[in-house]
Design a protein around this motif. Structure first.
Motif, PDB file in Angstrom:
ATOM      1  N   SER A  78       0.844  -1.185   0.000  1.00 49.82           N
ATOM      2  CA  SER A  78       0.000   0.000   0.000  1.00 49.82           C
ATOM      3  C   SER A  78       0.879   1.236   0.000  1.00 49.82           C
ATOM      4  CB  SER A  78      -0.887   0.015   1.245  1.00 49.82           C
ATOM      5  OG  SER A  78      -1.505   1.273   1.386  1.00 49.82           O
ATOM      6  N   PRO A  79       0.522   2.238  -0.796  1.00 51.23           N
ATOM      7  CA  PRO A  79       1.359   3.428  -0.855  1.00 51.23           C
ATOM      8  C   PRO A  79       1.416   4.214   0.445  1.00 51.23           C
ATOM      9  CG  PRO A  79      -0.517   3.598  -2.347  1.00 51.23           C
ATOM     10  CD  PRO A  79      -0.591   2.269  -1.698  1.00 51.23           C
ATOM     11  N   MET A  80       0.501   3.986   1.356  1.00 51.39           N
ATOM     12  CA  MET A  80       0.507   4.726   2.623  1.00 51.39           C
ATOM     13  C   MET A  80       0.730   3.832   3.836  1.00 51.39           C
ATOM     14  SD  MET A  80      -2.680   7.296   1.882  1.00 51.39           S
ATOM     15  CE  MET A  80      -3.719   6.074   1.109  1.00 51.39           C
ATOM     16  N   THR A  81       0.185   2.635   3.793  1.00 49.60           N
ATOM     17  CA  THR A  81       0.121   1.799   4.977  1.00 49.60           C
ATOM     18  C   THR A  81       1.479   1.437   5.540  1.00 49.60           C
ATOM     19  OG1 THR A  81      -1.995   0.945   4.264  1.00 49.60           O
ATOM     20  CG2 THR A  81      -0.837  -0.345   5.905  1.00 49.60           C
ATOM     21  N   THR A  82       2.459   1.128   4.687  1.00 50.47           N
ATOM     22  CA  THR A  82       3.760   0.703   5.213  1.00 50.47           C
ATOM     23  C   THR A  82       4.375   1.791   6.092  1.00 50.47           C
ATOM     24  OG1 THR A  82       4.761   1.365   3.119  1.00 50.47           O
ATOM     25  CG2 THR A  82       4.286  -0.969   3.408  1.00 50.47           C
ATOM     26  N   VAL A  83       4.256   3.035   5.681  1.00 54.19           N
ATOM     27  CA  VAL A  83       4.799   4.142   6.481  1.00 54.19           C
ATOM     28  C   VAL A  83       3.966   4.347   7.746  1.00 54.19           C
ATOM     29  CG1 VAL A  83       5.247   6.632   6.529  1.00 54.19           C
ATOM     30  CG2 VAL A  83       5.816   5.310   4.500  1.00 54.19           C
ATOM     31  N   LEU A  84       2.654   4.293   7.604  1.00 55.69           N
ATOM     32  CA  LEU A  84       1.779   4.547   8.749  1.00 55.69           C
ATOM     33  C   LEU A  84       1.914   3.469   9.816  1.00 55.69           C
ATOM     34  CD1 LEU A  84      -1.341   5.853   6.822  1.00 55.69           C
ATOM     35  CD2 LEU A  84       0.304   7.192   8.152  1.00 55.69           C
ATOM     36  N   LEU A  85       2.064   2.226   9.417  1.00 56.76           N
ATOM     37  CA  LEU A  85       2.211   1.155  10.400  1.00 56.76           C
ATOM     38  C   LEU A  85       3.453   1.346  11.270  1.00 56.76           C
ATOM     39  CD1 LEU A  85       1.162  -2.004   8.356  1.00 56.76           C
ATOM     40  CD2 LEU A  85      -0.024  -1.021  10.321  1.00 56.76           C
ATOM     41  N   GLU A  86       4.489   1.904  10.685  1.00 53.29           N
ATOM     42  CA  GLU A  86       5.729   2.090  11.430  1.00 53.29           C
ATOM     43  C   GLU A  86       5.774   3.393  12.225  1.00 53.29           C
ATOM     44  OE1 GLU A  86       9.493   1.021   9.437  1.00 53.29           O
ATOM     45  OE2 GLU A  86       8.233   0.436   7.744  1.00 53.29           O
ATOM     46  N   ASN A  87       4.939   4.362  11.872  1.00 51.05           N
ATOM     47  CA  ASN A  87       5.099   5.694  12.462  1.00 51.05           C
ATOM     48  C   ASN A  87       3.888   6.256  13.204  1.00 51.05           C
ATOM     49  OD1 ASN A  87       7.867   6.681  11.516  1.00 51.05           O
ATOM     50  ND2 ASN A  87       6.969   5.794   9.691  1.00 51.05           N
ATOM     51  N   ALA A  88       2.712   5.733  12.950  1.00 49.67           N
ATOM     52  CA  ALA A  88       1.517   6.255  13.620  1.00 49.67           C
ATOM     53  C   ALA A  88       1.261   5.431  14.878  1.00 49.67           C
ATOM     54  CB  ALA A  88       0.316   6.184  12.687  1.00 49.67           C
ATOM     55  N   PRO A  89       0.906   6.039  15.941  1.00 52.34           N
ATOM     56  CA  PRO A  89       0.667   7.451  16.180  1.00 52.34           C
ATOM     57  C   PRO A  89       1.878   8.206  16.727  1.00 52.34           C
ATOM     58  CG  PRO A  89      -0.120   6.237  18.071  1.00 52.34           C
ATOM     59  CD  PRO A  89       0.443   5.223  17.087  1.00 52.34           C
ATOM     60  N   ALA A  90       3.045   7.565  16.773  1.00 49.57           N
ATOM     61  CA  ALA A  90       4.210   8.202  17.393  1.00 49.57           C
ATOM     62  C   ALA A  90       4.602   9.518  16.724  1.00 49.57           C
ATOM     63  CB  ALA A  90       5.404   7.241  17.384  1.00 49.57           C
TER      64      ALA A  90
END
Length: 193
Positions: free
Chosen positions: A104-116
């Motif tokens: 996913s163009p967004m999910t990989t980044v969000l899984l590692e960084n949200a909500p931190a």
């Protein structure tokens, strides 16, 4: 009027590609620089806050692309179900073309960084809200009450995001196509109304 940023978009495009393929933590700044073709100083010029700022811009760009794609598909699709099926078909083709290395163009980044990371989290929230909003608008145009249309849009996005992961693991577009077909059947059966 100042000239447009020369290397910023190339950096963001490279980050979108690298983050969706290998994730945030596994992608280094040197790799982003190499793929973008931009001088290393450009990274710090356009993104003085570093890698997190690049990730925020990458999530925004990926969200913009998804919204643009869904809006284009919505104009041609005869129904919300057909829209989701068309989107799933595009995603399945994209995954196959990448030999199932993309995610996913967004999910990989969000899984590692949200909500931190608040900025990346907010970029993801806005991107997903735009995606869901376009779907909800189409569902409402198909006659679903607004509140129900919004919930169905959440379901559609969740189904496609989950199916992207399954497609990558199974190295097949079948999960995407199946999820979209079931969503369309749900809508056509009247269970969505």
């Amino acid at each position: 009027m100042p000239p447009p940023p020369k290397h910023r978009q190339a950096i963001v495009d490279a980050a979108v590609t690298l983050f969706r393929r290998q994730g945030y933590a596994a992608t280094g700044l040197a790799e982003i620089t190499a793929v973008s073709g931009a001088p290393k100083g450009s990274l710090y010029h356009y993104f003085p806050a570093g890698k997190a700022a690049i990730a925020e811009a990458a999530v925004q760009e990926a969200g913009r692309r998804v919204a643009e794609t869904v809006a284009d598909l919505a104009r041609a699709a005869p129904s919300a179900g057909a829209l989701v099926k068309a989107h799933a078909g595009l995603l399945a083709g994209w995954m196959a073309k990448s030999d199932y290395r993309d995610g996913s163009p967004m999910t990989t980044v969000l899984l590692e960084n949200a909500p931190a990371d608040a900025a990346i989290t907010e970029a993801g929230r806005i991107a997903h809200a735009a995606w869901r909003g376009l779907l909800a608008k189409r569902l409402a145009a198909d006659g679903f009450p607004q509140a129900r249309a919004e919930r169905l849009a959440v379901l559609a996005v969740a189904a496609l995001e989950g199916a992207l992961l399954q497609a990558r693991v199974e190295q097949s577009g079948a999960p995407l196509l199946a999820a979209a077909e079931e969503f369309d059947l749900l809508l056509r059966s009247g269970a969505g109304g």
